[in-house]
Motif scaffolding. Structure first.
Motif, PDB file in Angstrom:
ATOM      1  N   ILE A 152     -50.043  86.926 -31.253  1.00 30.17           N
ATOM      2  CA  ILE A 152     -49.688  85.673 -31.851  1.00 30.17           C
ATOM      3  C   ILE A 152     -48.877  84.820 -30.966  1.00 30.17           C
ATOM      4  N   ALA A 153     -48.057  85.240 -30.054  1.00 34.34           N
ATOM      5  CA  ALA A 153     -47.216  84.655 -29.436  1.00 34.34           C
ATOM      6  C   ALA A 153     -47.604  83.475 -28.564  1.00 34.34           C
ATOM      7  N   PRO A 154     -48.612  83.634 -27.650  1.00 33.32           N
ATOM      8  CA  PRO A 154     -49.080  82.407 -27.065  1.00 33.32           C
ATOM      9  C   PRO A 154     -49.796  81.632 -27.949  1.00 33.32           C
ATOM     10  N   ARG A 155     -50.511  81.946 -28.922  1.00 29.95           N
ATOM     11  CA  ARG A 155     -51.073  80.961 -29.954  1.00 29.95           C
ATOM     12  C   ARG A 155     -49.963  79.923 -30.438  1.00 29.95           C
ATOM     13  N   VAL A 156     -48.954  80.625 -30.893  1.00 24.77           N
ATOM     14  CA  VAL A 156     -48.096  80.015 -31.581  1.00 24.77           C
ATOM     15  C   VAL A 156     -47.328  79.149 -30.500  1.00 24.77           C
ATOM     16  N   SER A 157     -46.930  79.417 -29.522  1.00 28.43           N
ATOM     17  CA  SER A 157     -46.273  78.754 -28.253  1.00 28.43           C
ATOM     18  C   SER A 157     -47.218  77.658 -27.989  1.00 28.43           C
ATOM     19  N   ILE A 158     -48.367  77.730 -27.611  1.00 30.46           N
ATOM     20  CA  ILE A 158     -49.397  76.928 -27.033  1.00 30.46           C
ATOM     21  C   ILE A 158     -49.386  75.687 -28.116  1.00 30.46           C
ATOM     22  N   VAL A 159     -49.674  75.980 -29.141  1.00 34.06           N
ATOM     23  CA  VAL A 159     -50.192  75.256 -30.555  1.00 34.06           C
ATOM     24  C   VAL A 159     -49.001  74.257 -30.952  1.00 34.06           C
ATOM     25  N   LEU A 160     -47.972  75.026 -31.160  1.00 39.69           N
ATOM     26  CA  LEU A 160     -46.793  74.039 -31.703  1.00 39.69           C
ATOM     27  C   LEU A 160     -46.442  73.234 -30.483  1.00 39.69           C
ATOM     28  N   ARG A 161     -46.463  73.667 -29.190  1.00 34.20           N
ATOM     29  CA  ARG A 161     -45.905  72.831 -28.185  1.00 34.20           C
ATOM     30  C   ARG A 161     -46.903  71.686 -28.116  1.00 34.20           C
ATOM     31  N   HIS A 162     -48.262  71.596 -28.494  1.00 35.16           N
ATOM     32  CA  HIS A 162     -49.253  70.685 -28.372  1.00 35.16           C
ATOM     33  C   HIS A 162     -49.005  69.625 -29.576  1.00 35.16           C
ATOM     34  N   TYR A 163     -49.001  70.377 -30.737  1.00 33.79           N
ATOM     35  CA  TYR A 163     -48.937  69.317 -31.915  1.00 33.79           C
ATOM     36  C   TYR A 163     -47.242  68.997 -32.236  1.00 33.79           C
ATOM     37  N   ARG A 164     -46.364  69.701 -31.863  1.00 33.27           N
ATOM     38  CA  ARG A 164     -44.920  69.471 -32.476  1.00 33.27           C
ATOM     39  C   ARG A 164     -44.135  69.292 -31.183  1.00 33.27           C
ATOM     40  N   GLY A 165     -44.258  69.617 -29.864  1.00 33.52           N
ATOM     41  CA  GLY A 165     -43.608  69.170 -28.727  1.00 33.52           C
ATOM     42  C   GLY A 165     -42.517  70.568 -28.947  1.00 33.52           C
ATOM     43  N   PHE A 166     -42.801  71.525 -29.538  1.00 33.54           N
ATOM     44  CA  PHE A 166     -41.667  72.627 -29.756  1.00 33.54           C
ATOM     45  C   PHE A 166     -41.932  73.656 -28.752  1.00 33.54           C
ATOM     46  N   SER A 167     -40.956  74.068 -28.223  1.00 29.35           N
ATOM     47  CA  SER A 167     -40.978  75.155 -27.079  1.00 29.35           C
ATOM     48  C   SER A 167     -40.317  76.348 -27.536  1.00 29.35           C
ATOM     49  N   LEU A 168     -41.510  77.437 -27.876  1.00 26.41           N
ATOM     50  CA  LEU A 168     -40.776  78.681 -28.284  1.00 26.41           C
ATOM     51  C   LEU A 168     -39.838  79.286 -27.442  1.00 26.41           C
ATOM     52  N   ALA A 222     -58.325  76.076 -24.993  1.00 26.47           N
ATOM     53  CA  ALA A 222     -59.361  76.645 -26.016  1.00 26.47           C
ATOM     54  C   ALA A 222     -58.544  76.835 -27.059  1.00 26.47           C
ATOM     55  N   PHE A 223     -57.222  77.272 -27.115  1.00 25.85           N
ATOM     56  CA  PHE A 223     -56.440  77.610 -28.427  1.00 25.85           C
ATOM     57  C   PHE A 223     -56.278  76.188 -29.224  1.00 25.85           C
ATOM     58  N   VAL A 224     -55.677  75.084 -28.534  1.00 23.94           N
ATOM     59  CA  VAL A 224     -55.784  74.096 -29.390  1.00 23.94           C
ATOM     60  C   VAL A 224     -57.121  73.449 -30.080  1.00 23.94           C
ATOM     61  N   ASP A 225     -58.304  73.382 -29.317  1.00 25.76           N
ATOM     62  CA  ASP A 225     -59.562  73.451 -29.825  1.00 25.76           C
ATOM     63  C   ASP A 225     -59.830  74.052 -31.230  1.00 25.76           C
ATOM     64  N   HIS A 226     -59.487  75.387 -30.903  1.00 27.73           N
ATOM     65  CA  HIS A 226     -59.920  76.203 -31.889  1.00 27.73           C
ATOM     66  C   HIS A 226     -58.716  75.841 -32.946  1.00 27.73           C
ATOM     67  N   PHE A 227     -57.499  76.010 -32.898  1.00 29.73           N
ATOM     68  CA  PHE A 227     -56.709  75.609 -34.155  1.00 29.73           C
ATOM     69  C   PHE A 227     -56.670  74.491 -34.604  1.00 29.73           C
ATOM     70  N   ASP A 228     -57.118  73.340 -34.071  1.00 31.28           N
ATOM     71  CA  ASP A 228     -57.187  71.746 -34.531  1.00 31.28           C
ATOM     72  C   ASP A 228     -57.772  71.858 -36.040  1.00 31.28           C
ATOM     73  N   LYS A 229     -58.417  72.640 -36.469  1.00 36.18           N
ATOM     74  CA  LYS A 229     -59.039  72.443 -37.749  1.00 36.18           C
ATOM     75  C   LYS A 229     -58.219  72.967 -38.865  1.00 36.18           C
ATOM     76  N   PHE A 230     -56.942  73.775 -38.382  1.00 34.32           N
ATOM     77  CA  PHE A 230     -56.111  74.364 -39.200  1.00 34.32           C
ATOM     78  C   PHE A 230     -54.843  73.512 -39.441  1.00 34.32           C
ATOM     79  N   VAL A 231     -54.692  72.500 -38.461  1.00 32.85           N
ATOM     80  CA  VAL A 231     -53.450  71.645 -38.223  1.00 32.85           C
ATOM     81  C   VAL A 231     -53.528  70.502 -39.232  1.00 32.85           C
ATOM     82  N   SER A 232     -52.480  70.441 -40.403  1.00 30.97           N
ATOM     83  CA  SER A 232     -52.517  69.451 -41.230  1.00 30.97           C
ATOM     84  C   SER A 232     -51.606  68.332 -40.750  1.00 30.97           C
TER      85      SER A 232
END
Length: 123
Positions: free
Chosen positions: A50-66, A109-119
């Motif tokens: 879970i950690a890399p997914r959370v880290s990458i997706v939140l960095r991309h969409y929110r500028g959040f650094s885990l 790959a993670f951002v493309d996959h999780f894009d459909k779940f980001v509101s």
């Protein structure tokens, strides 16, 4: 509470970090970075994916650094745990396989996959 703007609807990251911190507080882990010390356990297998997914997706969409947030919260054991899990040969092979199968780097790959779940998609 983790700081993001706007706030996360469900504080999944808080729950994830809290559970990992609890696992790492046990006396059994005094001799290593994993939940059971030097032994890589089922908890580590499940949580570390879970950690890399959370880290990458939140960095991309929110500028959040885990990593930075864990440091700011003084959760050095959780940060060391995430880094140790990321360095395992099995994790490296898994991410290399993701790149091979998708033809994309891991982050894309993670951002493309999780894009459909980001509101919420920030600037």
């Amino acid at each position: 509470m983790l700081t993001t703007t706007p706030p996360l609807r469900v504080s999944f990251v808080d729950a994830f970090v809290h559970q990992t911190a609890l696992a790492l507080r046990s006396k059994e882990n005094a001799d290593g970075p994993f939940a059971l010390g030097s032994r890589y356990s089922v908890y580590d297998v499940v949580a570390s994916t879970i950690a890399p997914r959370v880290s990458i997706v939140l960095r991309h969409y929110r500028g959040f650094s885990l990593g930075a947030e864990l440091e700011a919260m003084g959760l050095t054991k959780v940060k060391a745990w995430a880094e140790a899990c990321a360095e395992r040969p099995s994790m490296r092979r898994t991410l290399e396989e993701l790149e091979r199968v998708t033809g994309k780097d891991v982050a894309t790959a993670f951002v493309d996959h999780f894009d459909k779940f980001v509101s919420w998609k920030g600037p």
